[in-house]
Design a protein around this motif. Structure first.
Motif, PDB file in Angstrom:
ATOM      1  N   PRO A 259       0.832  -1.203   0.000  1.00 21.47           N
ATOM      2  CA  PRO A 259       0.000   0.000   0.000  1.00 21.47           C
ATOM      3  C   PRO A 259       0.866   1.253   0.000  1.00 21.47           C
ATOM      4  O   PRO A 259       2.078   1.182   0.216  1.00 21.47           O
ATOM      5  N   GLY A 260       0.247   2.383  -0.235  1.00 23.31           N
ATOM      6  CA  GLY A 260       0.972   3.653  -0.224  1.00 23.31           C
ATOM      7  C   GLY A 260       0.016   4.806  -0.042  1.00 23.31           C
ATOM      8  O   GLY A 260      -1.167   4.605   0.277  1.00 23.31           O
ATOM      9  N   SER A 261       0.533   5.993  -0.251  1.00 21.65           N
ATOM     10  CA  SER A 261      -0.285   7.200  -0.077  1.00 21.65           C
ATOM     11  C   SER A 261      -1.477   7.191  -1.024  1.00 21.65           C
ATOM     12  O   SER A 261      -1.357   6.821  -2.192  1.00 21.65           O
ATOM     13  N   ARG A 275      -8.225  -4.268  -2.765  1.00 22.02           N
ATOM     14  CA  ARG A 275      -9.694  -4.322  -2.719  1.00 22.02           C
ATOM     15  C   ARG A 275     -10.231  -5.597  -3.357  1.00 22.02           C
ATOM     16  O   ARG A 275     -11.267  -6.112  -2.970  1.00 22.02           O
ATOM     17  N   LEU A 280      -2.440  -7.370   1.489  1.00 17.29           N
ATOM     18  CA  LEU A 280      -1.658  -6.171   1.799  1.00 17.29           C
ATOM     19  C   LEU A 280      -0.420  -6.598   2.569  1.00 17.29           C
ATOM     20  O   LEU A 280      -0.536  -7.272   3.601  1.00 17.29           O
ATOM     21  N   GLU A 282       3.324  -5.371   4.385  1.00 16.80           N
ATOM     22  CA  GLU A 282       4.140  -4.257   4.871  1.00 16.80           C
ATOM     23  C   GLU A 282       5.622  -4.624   4.888  1.00 16.80           C
ATOM     24  O   GLU A 282       6.461  -3.744   4.994  1.00 16.80           O
TER      25      GLU A 282
ATOM     26  N   VAL B 258      -7.819   4.113   5.634  1.00 14.38           N
ATOM     27  CA  VAL B 258      -6.990   4.806   4.651  1.00 14.38           C
ATOM     28  C   VAL B 258      -5.598   4.180   4.681  1.00 14.38           C
ATOM     29  O   VAL B 258      -4.969   4.143   5.738  1.00 14.38           O
ATOM     30  N   PRO B 259      -5.096   3.689   3.542  1.00  9.17           N
ATOM     31  CA  PRO B 259      -3.751   3.107   3.534  1.00  9.17           C
ATOM     32  C   PRO B 259      -2.690   4.199   3.545  1.00  9.17           C
ATOM     33  O   PRO B 259      -2.998   5.374   3.354  1.00  9.17           O
ATOM     34  N   GLY B 260      -1.458   3.803   3.767  1.00  8.57           N
ATOM     35  CA  GLY B 260      -0.350   4.761   3.757  1.00  8.57           C
ATOM     36  C   GLY B 260       0.963   4.029   3.593  1.00  8.57           C
ATOM     37  O   GLY B 260       0.990   2.829   3.280  1.00  8.57           O
ATOM     38  N   SER B 261       2.029   4.757   3.806  1.00  8.09           N
ATOM     39  CA  SER B 261       3.368   4.186   3.635  1.00  8.09           C
ATOM     40  C   SER B 261       3.587   3.006   4.582  1.00  8.09           C
ATOM     41  O   SER B 261       3.200   3.050   5.747  1.00  8.09           O
ATOM     42  N   ILE B 262       4.267   1.974   4.080  1.00 11.75           N
ATOM     43  CA  ILE B 262       4.604   0.837   4.932  1.00 11.75           C
ATOM     44  C   ILE B 262       5.666   1.213   5.952  1.00 11.75           C
ATOM     45  O   ILE B 262       5.956   0.447   6.865  1.00 11.75           O
ATOM     46  N   PRO B 265       4.506   4.196  11.073  1.00 10.74           N
ATOM     47  CA  PRO B 265       3.807   3.467  12.148  1.00 10.74           C
ATOM     48  C   PRO B 265       2.340   3.893  12.239  1.00 10.74           C
ATOM     49  O   PRO B 265       1.492   3.086  12.629  1.00 10.74           O
ATOM     50  N   GLN B 266       2.032   5.133  11.862  1.00 11.25           N
ATOM     51  CA  GLN B 266       0.640   5.607  11.953  1.00 11.25           C
ATOM     52  C   GLN B 266      -0.269   4.943  10.927  1.00 11.25           C
ATOM     53  O   GLN B 266      -1.488   5.129  10.982  1.00 11.25           O
ATOM     54  N   SER B 267       0.305   4.235   9.961  1.00 16.57           N
ATOM     55  CA  SER B 267      -0.549   3.534   9.002  1.00 16.57           C
ATOM     56  C   SER B 267      -0.703   2.052   9.342  1.00 16.57           C
ATOM     57  O   SER B 267      -1.542   1.372   8.749  1.00 16.57           O
ATOM     58  N   ARG B 268       0.091   1.553  10.287  1.00 20.44           N
ATOM     59  CA  ARG B 268       0.061   0.104  10.549  1.00 20.44           C
ATOM     60  C   ARG B 268      -1.299  -0.378  11.017  1.00 20.44           C
ATOM     61  O   ARG B 268      -1.752  -1.456  10.638  1.00 20.44           O
ATOM     62  N   HIS B 271      -3.554  -0.645   8.075  1.00 16.76           N
ATOM     63  CA  HIS B 271      -3.216  -1.818   7.268  1.00 16.76           C
ATOM     64  C   HIS B 271      -3.720  -3.104   7.925  1.00 16.76           C
ATOM     65  O   HIS B 271      -4.210  -4.009   7.245  1.00 16.76           O
ATOM     66  N   ARG B 275      -6.374  -5.786   6.308  1.00 15.10           N
ATOM     67  CA  ARG B 275      -6.155  -7.237   6.260  1.00 15.10           C
ATOM     68  C   ARG B 275      -7.305  -8.009   6.895  1.00 15.10           C
ATOM     69  O   ARG B 275      -7.615  -9.115   6.501  1.00 15.10           O
ATOM     70  N   LEU B 280     -10.523  -0.681   2.050  1.00 19.97           N
ATOM     71  CA  LEU B 280      -9.489   0.313   1.747  1.00 19.97           C
ATOM     72  C   LEU B 280     -10.138   1.446   0.966  1.00 19.97           C
ATOM     73  O   LEU B 280     -10.777   1.216  -0.057  1.00 19.97           O
ATOM     74  N   VAL B 281      -9.999   2.679   1.454  1.00 12.57           N
ATOM     75  CA  VAL B 281     -10.590   3.824   0.738  1.00 12.57           C
ATOM     76  C   VAL B 281      -9.514   4.828   0.370  1.00 12.57           C
ATOM     77  O   VAL B 281      -8.617   5.116   1.143  1.00 12.57           O
TER      78      VAL B 281
END
Lengths: 365, 365
Positions: A259-261, A275, A280, A282, B258-262, B265-268, B271, B275, B280-281
Motif C-alpha cells: 500500500p501507499g499514499s 480491494r 496487503l 508491509e 486509509v492506507p499509507g506508507s509501509i 507506524p501511523q498507518s500500521r 493496514h 487485512r 481500503l478507501v
C-alpha cells in the motif's frame, strides 16, 4: 549447444503459420512428438485441425530456416545458453501447471533456477524513489530467505527487484518480452549480464525478436506462472503489473500488494488489487508467512525496524515531521551539533526538510 | 430544562452502587420504568438480582443527590442542553440497535443530529501532517455529501475531522469521554464551542466527570454505534481507533481504512484493519459508494484531483520527485522564474524539497 536433439522439430512446429500455442499443444497431444506432427498425413491433420492446417503443416514461413539457423547460432554462441521444450524434464514444473505454458523457452543462465521456489516482484516503470527502495528491500529480504526473485527486467520496479536480489547474493530470473539476445531497456544491459551470470534470462521468443508491445502481456503470464506468488510494489491503474497480478490469481498463485499514499497515482493499482483480495503486505515477513506458513526470524525483515533506528537523531525524530525545537528538546543536544547532524542525515538521504521548518525521516533501501 | 420528567429516577437508578448498564436494562425490562425499579419490593428485587441488589437499590451513594443537583444545574444553565434517556423517542435509533446502549445521554447542541445519517472519522492522536489533511478532506467531502461527521474531540485525527466538517458547513457530533461540561484536551475548547453551536457534544457521563482513561473505550463504543460506518484515517497498532473499528464491525457497521506508507507506524493500524476485512478507501467516493450504494458527482471527491493541478509547475511535477533540470525541460521556463515559483510553492506548503535536489508535491487539506 545446450538444446535437445529434437530442437529443430519443435522450432519448425512453432513456425507453422496460423498455428498458435494451443493448437500446437493439441497436435502434440494427438501425435506424441513434434516430429510426428510434422510427418503426419494430410488426412490425419485435416481430421484434427481442418484442411487449412493440413495445407500449412510442413510448409513453414520462408524465413523459418534462416531463423532456425540464427537460433542454433545463438545457442552455440556461449556457454549457459539453453533451449527447454515442453517435453523436457527440466521444464519449470510450476509453469507446466498453468493454462498456457510456452512450448519452447530460451534460457541464458542457470536453468535449474526455473524450478526453484520463487516469488515475482513487479511494478511500475515510472516508480517513485520510495517504491524503488521498497522493491529493492523486498527483493533483498526475500532473496536472503532463499527465494528466487522473478521479474521482467523493465525500468523501474522490475530493475530494482533484480538489483535487490543481486545485492543479497540471491538468485534472480528475468523473463523478457524480446528474444533472449536483446535487452530492453538498453540501459539494463549491464544488469542483464549480471543476472545471466548467477541467475537466468528467460524468453519464449526466438533470438533476434525485437521489442513488440503485444509480447509484454505474454511475458507477464510467464512471470506469474514461474512464481509461487506475485508481489506488486507500485502500479498505476490499468498497468501491465495488474495483468501479471490477475494472471497470477487465475493460476491460483498468491498476489501481494504494497500500500501507499492515497495521493500517489503509483499506489492506485496496488490499492485496487487489495480491494480485489490481494494480500496487503508491509514487509518480507508478511510474504514469507503466506508462502511458507511460518514467520521467519526478524533478521529477514525487508523493512528496517522503523521504531529503533541506530542514530539518536533519527530515533528522536521517529516517523513524524518535527521542528528543530522539538528535536532539541528530545535529544538535549546543543543547537550547532544537532543542525550539523541533521544536514549530514539530509545529505545522506535519510531525512527530508519539509516546508515550515519541519524535518522528516526517509526510509531508504 | 430540556430533561424528561422522569430524569431524576433515571439518574438515581444509574447511581445504584454495583448496578451496571446491563443490570439496569434488565431491571427496566422487568419493571417497565426507572420509578418502578426504584419502588420495587426487596422480594421482587431479590428474585431478579439477588439479595445484594435488594440491599443497595434505593440506597444510592451518599454523593448521589449532590451529583443529581449538579446535573440539573448543568442542564438548566444554558439553552441547547438536553438529557435523553433510553425510553425517549429522541434516543438515537442506531445506538438503540447496538449491544450496550447508554441509559442516559447528555447533549449540548442539536439532538436531532444523533438520528441523522452519519459516518465516524477517527484516528491517531499523534497523526502525521498528511494524516490530518486527509482527515479534514474526508470530513469536508463527506459533510458536503450530507453526512454528519461523528468523532471523539481528541487531539490529532478526531480534531481534524471535526474541523473539516465545520469548514464544509456540515454537521458534526463529538462524543466525549468526560462529562459534557469538560473539554479534553483543553486546547480544543474553542473547537468544542463551535461544534456545540451547529452540531452536538454527547456524553454518557454526568456533568463534572473528569478525564478517566477507562472511559475512552466506552466513548468509542458510542462513536461506532452512532454512525453507519467508521473511517480510520491513521492508527498505530493496539490503539483506541482500532477498538472503535472493532466495535463498529461487531455492530454490523462498515469499517473503512486509509492506507499509507509501509514505513509509517501511523498507518500500521489501518493496514491491519484492511487485512481483517476493512474497506481500503482512497477518497470520499469510496465511502459514499458503500454507504449509499451510488457513486456521487466527482465534485464531492475528498482528494483534490491529483492529476490536474491548476499551477503549471505542479502539473509539470506530477506526484513523483523531480530535479530542477527535469522541471526546466518540462515547463520551458527560465531558471530564475522557475526557482522563484518553486520557492513560493514550498513556502505555501504545496511542495517539499527532498535530498538530492529533488522536488516533490505535497497534497494538503
Amino acid at each position: 549447444m545446450a538444446a535437445p536433439d529434437d530442437f529443430d522439430a519443435w522450432f519448425r512446429l512453432l513456425q507453422t503459420p496460423g498455428l498458435g500455442r494451443e493448437g500446437a499443444r493439441r497436435l502434440l497431444a494427438a501425435f506424441g512428438s513434434p516430429e510426428a506432427v510434422l510427418a503426419a498425413s494430410p488426412a490425419a491433420l485435416t481430421e484434427l485441425g481442418g484442411p487449412a492446417l493440413a495445407a500449412t503443416m510442413g510448409r513453414p514461413a520462408p524465413e523459418c530456416e534462416a531463423r532456425l539457423a540464427a537460433a542454433r547460432a545463438w545457442l552455440a554462441g556461449e556457454t549457459l545458453r539453453h533451449a527447454i521444450t515442453l517435453g523436457d524434464p527440466a521444464y519449470p514444473p510450476l509453469l507446466l501447471q498453468t493454462a498456457d505454458p510456452p512450448l519452447l523457452l530460451y534460457v541464458q543462465g542457470h536453468t535449474e533456477l526455473l524450478a526453484a521456489e520463487s516469488v515475482a516482484i513487479v511494478g511500475s516503470r515510472e516508480a517513485t524513489p520510495q517504491g524503488l527502495a521498497n522493491a529493492r528491500e523486498f527483493a533483498r529480504g526475500l532473496g536472503e530467505a532463499g527465494l528466487t526473485i522473478v521479474s521482467g527486467l523493465a525500468a523501474g520496479i522490475d530493475g530494482a527487484a533484480h538489483e535487490g536480489a543481486l545485492a543479497a547474493g540471491a538468485a534472480t530470473v528475468a523473463v523478457v518480452g524480446t528474444g533472449p539476445d536483446r535487452v530492453y531497456p538498453a540501459r539494463h544491459k549491464a544488469l542483464a549480464r549480471r543476472i545471466a551470470e548467477t541467475g537466468a534470462i528467460v524468453s519464449e521468443y526466438d533470438p533476434g525478436t525485437p521489442v513488440l508491445p503485444e509480447h509484454f502481456p505474454q511475458r507477464n503470464r510467464i512471470i506469474a506462472a514461474l512464481a509461487r506468488g506475485t508481489l506488486v510494489v507500485e502500479a498505476a491503474p490499468r498497468s501491465g503489473s495488474l495483468i501479471t497480478a490477475r494472471l497470477a490469481a487465475e493460476a491460483g498463485r498468491e498476489v501481494f500488494a504494497v500500500p501507499g499514499s492515497i495521493h500517489s497515482p503509483q499506489s492506485r493499482g496496488c490499492h485496487a488489487l487489495i480491494r480485489q483480495g490481494a494480500m496487503l503486505v508491509e514487509g518480507v515477513d508478511d510474504v514469507l508467512e503466506v508462502l511458507r506458513g511460518t514467520r521467519p526470524a526478524a533478521a529477514l525483515s525487508a523493512v528496517p525496524d522503523a521504531d529503533t533506528p541506530a542514530d539518536p537523531v533519527l530515533a528522536a525524530l521517529g516517523h513524524e515531521p518535527a521542528t528543530l525545537d522539538a528535536l532539541l528538546a528530545r535529544t538535549g543536544w546543543p543547537t550547532a551539533e544537532l543542525s550539523a547532524r541533521l544536514l549530514e542525515l539530509e545529505l545522506d538521504g535519510q531525512l527530508a526538510r519539509l516546508p515550515g521548518g519541519l524535518f522528516q525521516r526517509r526510509v531508504a533501501g
